[in-house]
Design an enzyme around this catalytic site. Structure first.
Site, mmCIF file in Angstrom:
data_model
loop_
_atom_site.group_PDB
_atom_site.id
_atom_site.type_symbol
_atom_site.label_atom_id
_atom_site.label_comp_id
_atom_site.label_asym_id
_atom_site.label_seq_id
_atom_site.Cartn_x
_atom_site.Cartn_y
_atom_site.Cartn_z
ATOM 1 N N ILE A 116 0.812 -1.225 0.000
ATOM 2 C CA ILE A 116 0.000 0.000 0.000
ATOM 3 C C ILE A 116 0.838 1.264 0.000
ATOM 4 O O ILE A 116 0.296 2.363 -0.168
ATOM 5 C CB ILE A 116 -1.023 0.039 1.170
ATOM 6 C CG1 ILE A 116 -0.344 -0.226 2.500
ATOM 7 C CG2 ILE A 116 -2.157 -0.922 0.920
ATOM 8 C CD1 ILE A 116 -1.306 -0.177 3.688
ATOM 9 N N GLY A 117 2.122 1.140 0.167
ATOM 10 C CA GLY A 117 2.921 2.367 0.133
ATOM 11 C C GLY A 117 4.396 2.052 0.190
ATOM 12 O O GLY A 117 4.804 0.959 0.581
ATOM 13 N N ARG A 118 5.161 3.030 -0.251
ATOM 14 C CA ARG A 118 6.601 2.824 -0.265
ATOM 15 C C ARG A 118 7.277 4.151 0.017
ATOM 16 O O ARG A 118 6.927 5.169 -0.562
ATOM 17 C CB ARG A 118 7.024 2.314 -1.642
ATOM 18 C CG ARG A 118 8.407 1.735 -1.678
ATOM 19 C CD ARG A 118 8.682 1.136 -3.028
ATOM 20 N NE ARG A 118 8.022 -0.149 -3.215
ATOM 21 C CZ ARG A 118 8.498 -1.076 -4.047
ATOM 22 N NH1 ARG A 118 9.576 -0.850 -4.746
ATOM 23 N NH2 ARG A 118 7.866 -2.224 -4.180
ATOM 24 N N GLY A 120 11.159 6.139 1.523
ATOM 25 C CA GLY A 120 12.607 6.049 1.398
ATOM 26 C C GLY A 120 13.194 4.936 2.238
ATOM 27 O O GLY A 120 14.206 4.344 1.884
ATOM 28 N N MET A 121 12.550 4.638 3.356
ATOM 29 C CA MET A 121 13.161 3.629 4.220
ATOM 30 C C MET A 121 12.288 2.422 4.496
ATOM 31 O O MET A 121 12.715 1.504 5.158
ATOM 32 C CB MET A 121 13.605 4.251 5.540
ATOM 33 C CG MET A 121 12.785 5.405 5.995
ATOM 34 S SD MET A 121 13.675 6.259 7.313
ATOM 35 C CE MET A 121 12.551 7.576 7.641
ATOM 36 N N VAL A 124 5.244 -0.391 2.963
ATOM 37 C CA VAL A 124 4.091 -0.700 3.806
ATOM 38 C C VAL A 124 3.169 -1.676 3.066
ATOM 39 O O VAL A 124 2.841 -1.461 1.897
ATOM 40 C CB VAL A 124 3.315 0.572 4.196
ATOM 41 C CG1 VAL A 124 2.228 0.241 5.200
ATOM 42 C CG2 VAL A 124 4.256 1.622 4.757
ATOM 43 N N ASP A 233 11.720 12.274 12.905
ATOM 44 C CA ASP A 233 11.169 12.443 11.561
ATOM 45 C C ASP A 233 9.702 12.851 11.637
ATOM 46 O O ASP A 233 8.862 12.299 10.938
ATOM 47 C CB ASP A 233 11.358 11.151 10.761
ATOM 48 C CG ASP A 233 11.157 11.363 9.258
ATOM 49 O OD1 ASP A 233 11.240 12.528 8.806
ATOM 50 O OD2 ASP A 233 10.904 10.368 8.549
#
Lengths: 534, 202
Positions: A116-118, A120-121, A124, A233
C-alpha cells in the site's frame, strides 16, 4: 653570419623526419652552439604560445588546481545512448511463500494482501492477522537498508522502544517480526489519510483544529520523550488521521535513526524529506527532544499556510534554508491565523533549541489553554503572550522606523514653519528648529500609573481611525508634496505596533501608541486649512 | 573566435555517424575526463563524478545529431557545459548526492560564456586536449626523445642540464623536443584550432 646558419629547408627536414638524416650530425653539431638556429627551430615547431601552453597544461602543478587526476578510461559508444531504467523492485522476493495462493506472501504469521505504500526507508503492506481476524499494516525495512546489520538491529531496537510507548496518540505496535527476510513492524491498519494527504486535498486547517492536532501530537511526543525516545522524523506524512481531524496518531518512531545508521555505513544519502528537519539535524549536530519540537512547528506551519516553511530545488538548498532562513510570516500567507497561534509556531521554529518550548508537555499545556480560550473567548483568558525572536525583530524594526518617522516629521514641520514664518528663518538661518515637545508631551511611566488596557485600546482605535481618514483624504494642492508618504509611513508604524502588541507590556505599548498619536498630531498641523482666504 | 578555443566542428559532426568509432573514441577520451574533473571540482565523490561524466556523455551522445555548428547558438562546449551543470543538479536532486556537494553552488554556476566559471572550463578543456594529445603521441617516440621534450618544455629544466642527464648533445635535445612539439601541436589542432594560454584561475 647567416651563411653559417642552417637553411630553412634543412631545419624543416630535420623536424619532419623522424628517421636519422645524413646531414643530421652536422645540423646537431651546429644547433648545439647556435642560439639563433635553436630559436628558429623552436619557432618552426610551434610558436611561443604553444610552448607556453604546453608547459602550463602538462605540468603537474596544474593538476592540483583542476581537481586531480584523470578518471579511469571510459569509452562511450553511441549504442549505450539508450539507457534502461532499473527494473522495479519485486516485493514478493522479500516475503515468505504465501499460505494461500491469492495472497502475495507472508511475513511471520501475517498474510500479505498487497503493497500500500513505499517510502525512502520502508515498504508498507496491507496484511491480515488470521488469528485475531483483523487487518494490519506491516512496515518492512527497505531492502537497501536491511542489508546493513547495524540498521537491522537499530530498526528492531527502536521498534521495541516505540512499542513500549503506550499512548492514545502514538500508534500501537502489535508486534515486531525479526525472523522474516526483512525486519517488520506490525501495526493496526488506519483507514484515514495522513495529515499530509489531508492538507494537500483540503488546504489549510482552521486555528481550532491546528491547536487540537498540536495538542495531540505534543501529548504523544511527550509520552515518547519521557522514555528517552526522540522521533527524528516528525512530518505531516507521519501523522495519521482518524475520523477526519478528530484524532491523530504519530507513526514511524525511531525509523529515521535506523536509516541514519545504515547510511553511515553505506552512502551518505539523507533519506526522506528534509523539509521538516530541525536546524541541528540539518547541520548534523547532536539532537534531543527539542528537535522534534522544531519539526512539529514546521508541521503546524504547514497546516496553517498549506505551504512548506522551507523550500528549495535541492535537498542541500532546503537544508541550508532550514539552518539559516526565516520562513515567510504565517499571517502574511494566511491572515486568518491569530497572532498568538503564529507566535506558538514561531517559538517552536526558533533556530536555537534553547529558545523553543522546553518540553512537549509545556507546549501541550500552552495549546490547551489557548484552545480553551478560542472555544470560550469570554470565559477563558488566553495564555501569556510569547516573546519570539520574530517579534523582537519586528519591534526593533519598528523602533528604528518610528524614530526615522519622528525625525522626518520634525523636518517636515520645520520646513512648513519656516515657510510660513520667513522672518525668523532669515534671522536665524542656522538655528535649530523649534523642537515640538513630542517627548515632553509623552507621559512618563510614573505619570502613566496604571493604564487600563481598555483605554489603550480606545486610544489605539482613535489613532487608527484618524490615520485611515488621512489616508483616504484626497490630495489638496496646499498639502506638502511628501504628505501622502508621511501618512503611509505612519500607517505602517501603526500596523507594526499592533502586531507587536502581544509582546509588549501595557505601559510600553501605551507609550508607543502615544508617540504615534503625537506624530499624527504634528502631521495634521502641517495641513494648511483649505480656506479661500489663506 | 573571440578567444574561446572551439572544438573543431568536424569532430563533432563526425559523431553524427554512429559507426565512426574513431570519432566516438576521441570524443569520449577528451570529454569524459573533462566532465569528470568538473564534477570533482564541484565536490562530487569519485564514483559519483564517474556517473555524472558517463551520463553527460550519454546525454550528449543521444542529442549530438541535433547539434549543428552555429555561432548564434554558442559553442559545442558551451552546450556540453550546460548539460553537465543541469545533470549535476539533477543528480543531487535524485538524492544520490555526496556530502561535499552543494547544489546551490551548482545552481549558481554561470553558463554565460564570459563568466569566470565558463572561462575556467575553457581552460580545463584546453588542458584536457593537451593531456589527451600527449598521451596519444607518446608511443611514437623513443623514451630519450620524449624526456628531452618533457624535461625542457614541461618541467622547465635547461637544455644544457637535460642534455647532460640524457647523454645527448644540446643540438640533439633541441631536435628531439621540437619534433615532439610539432607532433603535439598537430594532434591538438585536430581538435582545437588555436590555443591560448592563461593562468588557470584557482
Amino acid at each position: 653570419m647567416s651563411t653559417n646558419h642552417c637553411d630553412q629547408q634543412l631545419l624543416d627536414r630535420v623536424l619532419s623526419d623522424q628517421s636519422e638524416h645524413p646531414d643530421s650530425a652536422d645540423v646537431i653539431a651546429h644547433l648545439s652552439h647556435c642560439t639563433a638556429c635553436q630559436e628558429r627551430l623552436d619557432l618552426l615547431a610551434a610558436d611561443s604560445s604553444w610552448w607556453e601552453c604546453t608547459r602550463e597544461y602538462l605540468s603537474e602543478e596544474t593538476e592540483a588546481t583542476l581537481a586531480g587526476p584523470s578518471p579511469p578510461h571510459t569509452l562511450i559508444l553511441p549504442v549505450l545512448a539508450e539507457s534502461t531504467p532499473p527494473p522495479p523492485l519485486a516485493i514478493d522476493e522479500y516475503l515468505d511463500p504465501p499460505s494461500h495462493p491469492e495472497m502475495l506472501g507472508r511475513v511471520g504469521k501475517y498474510d500479505v494482501e498487497r503493497e500500500i505504500g513505499r517510502g525512502g526507508m520502508s515498504i508498507v503492506l496491507r496484511g491480515f492477522d488470521s488469528e485475531l481476524n483483523r487487518p494490519v499494516a506491516i512496515k518492512l525495512l527497505a531492502p537497501h537498508l536491511a542489508s546493513s546489520g547495524i540498521a537491522r538491529q537499530r530498526f528492531i531496537r527502536e521498534a521495541r522502544a516505540a512499542a513500549a510507548v503506550v499512548h492514545d496518540h502514538v500508534i500501537t505496535i502489535h508486534g515486531i517480526e525479526t525472523e522474516s527476510k526483512l525486519p517488520a513492524i506490525v501495526m493496526p491498519l488506519i483507514a484515514g489519510p495522513s495529515l499530509h494527504g489531508h492538507v494537500e486535498r483540503h488546504g489549510t486547517v482552521d486555528p481550532i483544529d491546528i491547536a487540537r492536532i498540536g495538542i495531540q501530537i505534543a501529548a504523544g511526543l511527550s509520552a515518547a520523550h519521557a522514555q528517552g525516545l526522540v522521533h527524528r522524523d516528525i512530518k505531516p506524512a507521519n501523522i495519521l488521521l482518524e475520523n477526519g481531524l478528530s484524532r491523530v496518531q504519530i507513526t514511524d518512531f525511531g525509523l529515521a535513526r535506523a536509516a541514519h545508521d545504515a547510511n553511515l555505513t553505506q552512502t551518505s544519502v539523507i533519506t526522506g524529506t528534509p523539509h521538516f528537519m530541525s536546524p541541528e539535524q540539518a547541520e548534523g549536530d547532536t539532537i534531543d527532544h527539542r528537535s522534534d519540537l522544531f519539526s512539529l512547528g514546521s508541521v503546524l506551519y504547514f497546516m496553517a499556510t498549506g505551504q512548506l516553511p522551507f523550500t528549495g530545488t535541492t535537498t542541500m538548498g532546503v537544508l541550508r534554508k532550514v539552518y539559516k532562513a526565516t520562513p515567510t510570516r504565517i499571517r502574511e500567507l494566511n491572515p486568518l491565523i491569530p497572532q498568538r497561534l503564529e507566535s506558538v509556531i514561531d517559538k517552536l521554529m526558533e533556530k536555537s533549541p534553547d529558545d523553543r518550548f522546553e518540553t512537549a508537555s509545556e507546549l501541550r499545556q500552552y495549546l490547551s489553554d489557548y484552545l480553551a480560550h478560542l472555544q470560550q473567548p469570554t470565559a477563558r483568558k488566553p495564555p501569556r503572550r510569547l516573546l519570539t525572536s520574530a517579534i523582537r525583530d519586528r519591534r526593533r524594526k519598528w523602533v528604528l522606523g518610528s524614530l526615522a518617522i519622528v525625525i522626518g516629521l520634525l523636518a517636515v514641520l520645520f520646513a512648513s514653519r519656516t515657510g510660513t514664518q520667513p522672518k525668523s528663518a532669515v534671522e536665524r538661518p542656522t538655528a535649530r528648529p523649534v523642537i515640538p515637545d513630542i517627548d515632553a508631551s509623552l507621559p512618563t511611566f510614573a505619570e502613566l500609573g496604571v493604564v487600563s488596557s481598555q483605554s489603550i485600546d480606545q486610544e489605539l482605535a482613535q489613532v487608527t481611525t484618524e490615520v485611515n481618514a488621512l489616508e483616504q483624504r484626497p490630495p489638496l494642492p496646499e498639502t506638502p508634496s511628501n504628505f501622502p508618504q508621511e501618512v503611509s509611513q505612519l500607517a505602517a508604524a501603526l500596523s507594526a505596533l499592533e502586531e507587536s502588541r502581544i509582546a509588549e507590556t501595557d505601559s510600553t505599548f501605551y507609550i508607543e501608541v502615544q508617540s504615534i498619536n503625537a506624530a499624527l498630531q504634528q502631521l495634521e498641523q502641517t495641513i494648511p486649512q483649505p480656506s479661500p482666504g489663506f | 573566435m573571440d578567444g574561446a578555443p572551439e572544438t573543431r566542428a568536424s569532430l563533432i559532426l563526425r559523431l553524427h555517424d554512429r559507426d565512426d568509432l574513431d570519432a566516438w573514441q576521441e570524443f569520449s577520451e577528451i570529454y569524459h575526463p573533462l566532465v569528470f574533473r568538473l564534477a570533482r571540482s564541484k565536490g562530487f565523490q569519485h564514483s559519483d563524478a564517474l556517473d555524472v561524466a558517463q551520463e553527460v556523455l550519454l546525454r550528449v551522445a543521444g542529442a549530438v545529431e541535433r547539434w549543428e555548428p552555429d555561432p548564434e547558438k554558442g559553442t559545442f562546449r558551451g552546450w556540453l557545459y550546460r548539460i553537465a551543470r543541469n545533470l549535476m543538479i539533477d543528480f543531487l536532486e535524485r538524492g544520490r548526492r555526496s556530502p561535499l556537494c552543494d547544489a546551490d553552488h551548482l545552481i549558481e554556476m554561470q553558463v554565460d560564456p564570459s563568466s569566470l566559471e565558463s572561462r575556467t572550463f575553457d581552460l580545463a578543456f584546453q588542458r584536457q586536449v593537451f593531456l589527451w594529445a600527449a598521451d596519444r603521441i607518446r608511443p611514437a617516440f623513443q623514451e630519450p626523445t620524449w624526456q628531452a621534450f618533457w624535461q625542457t618544455a614541461v618541467v622547465g629544466e635547461s637544455v644544457a642540464v637535460v642534455a647532460e642527464e640524457l647523454d645527448m648533445s644540446v643540438g640533439a635535445v633541441y631536435i628531439a623536443r621540437t619534433r615532439v612539439m610539432q607532433k603535439l601541436r598537430t594532434e591538438v589542432q585536430r581538435v582545437i584550432q588555436d590555443v591560448e594560454c592563461r593562468e588557470v584561475p584557482a
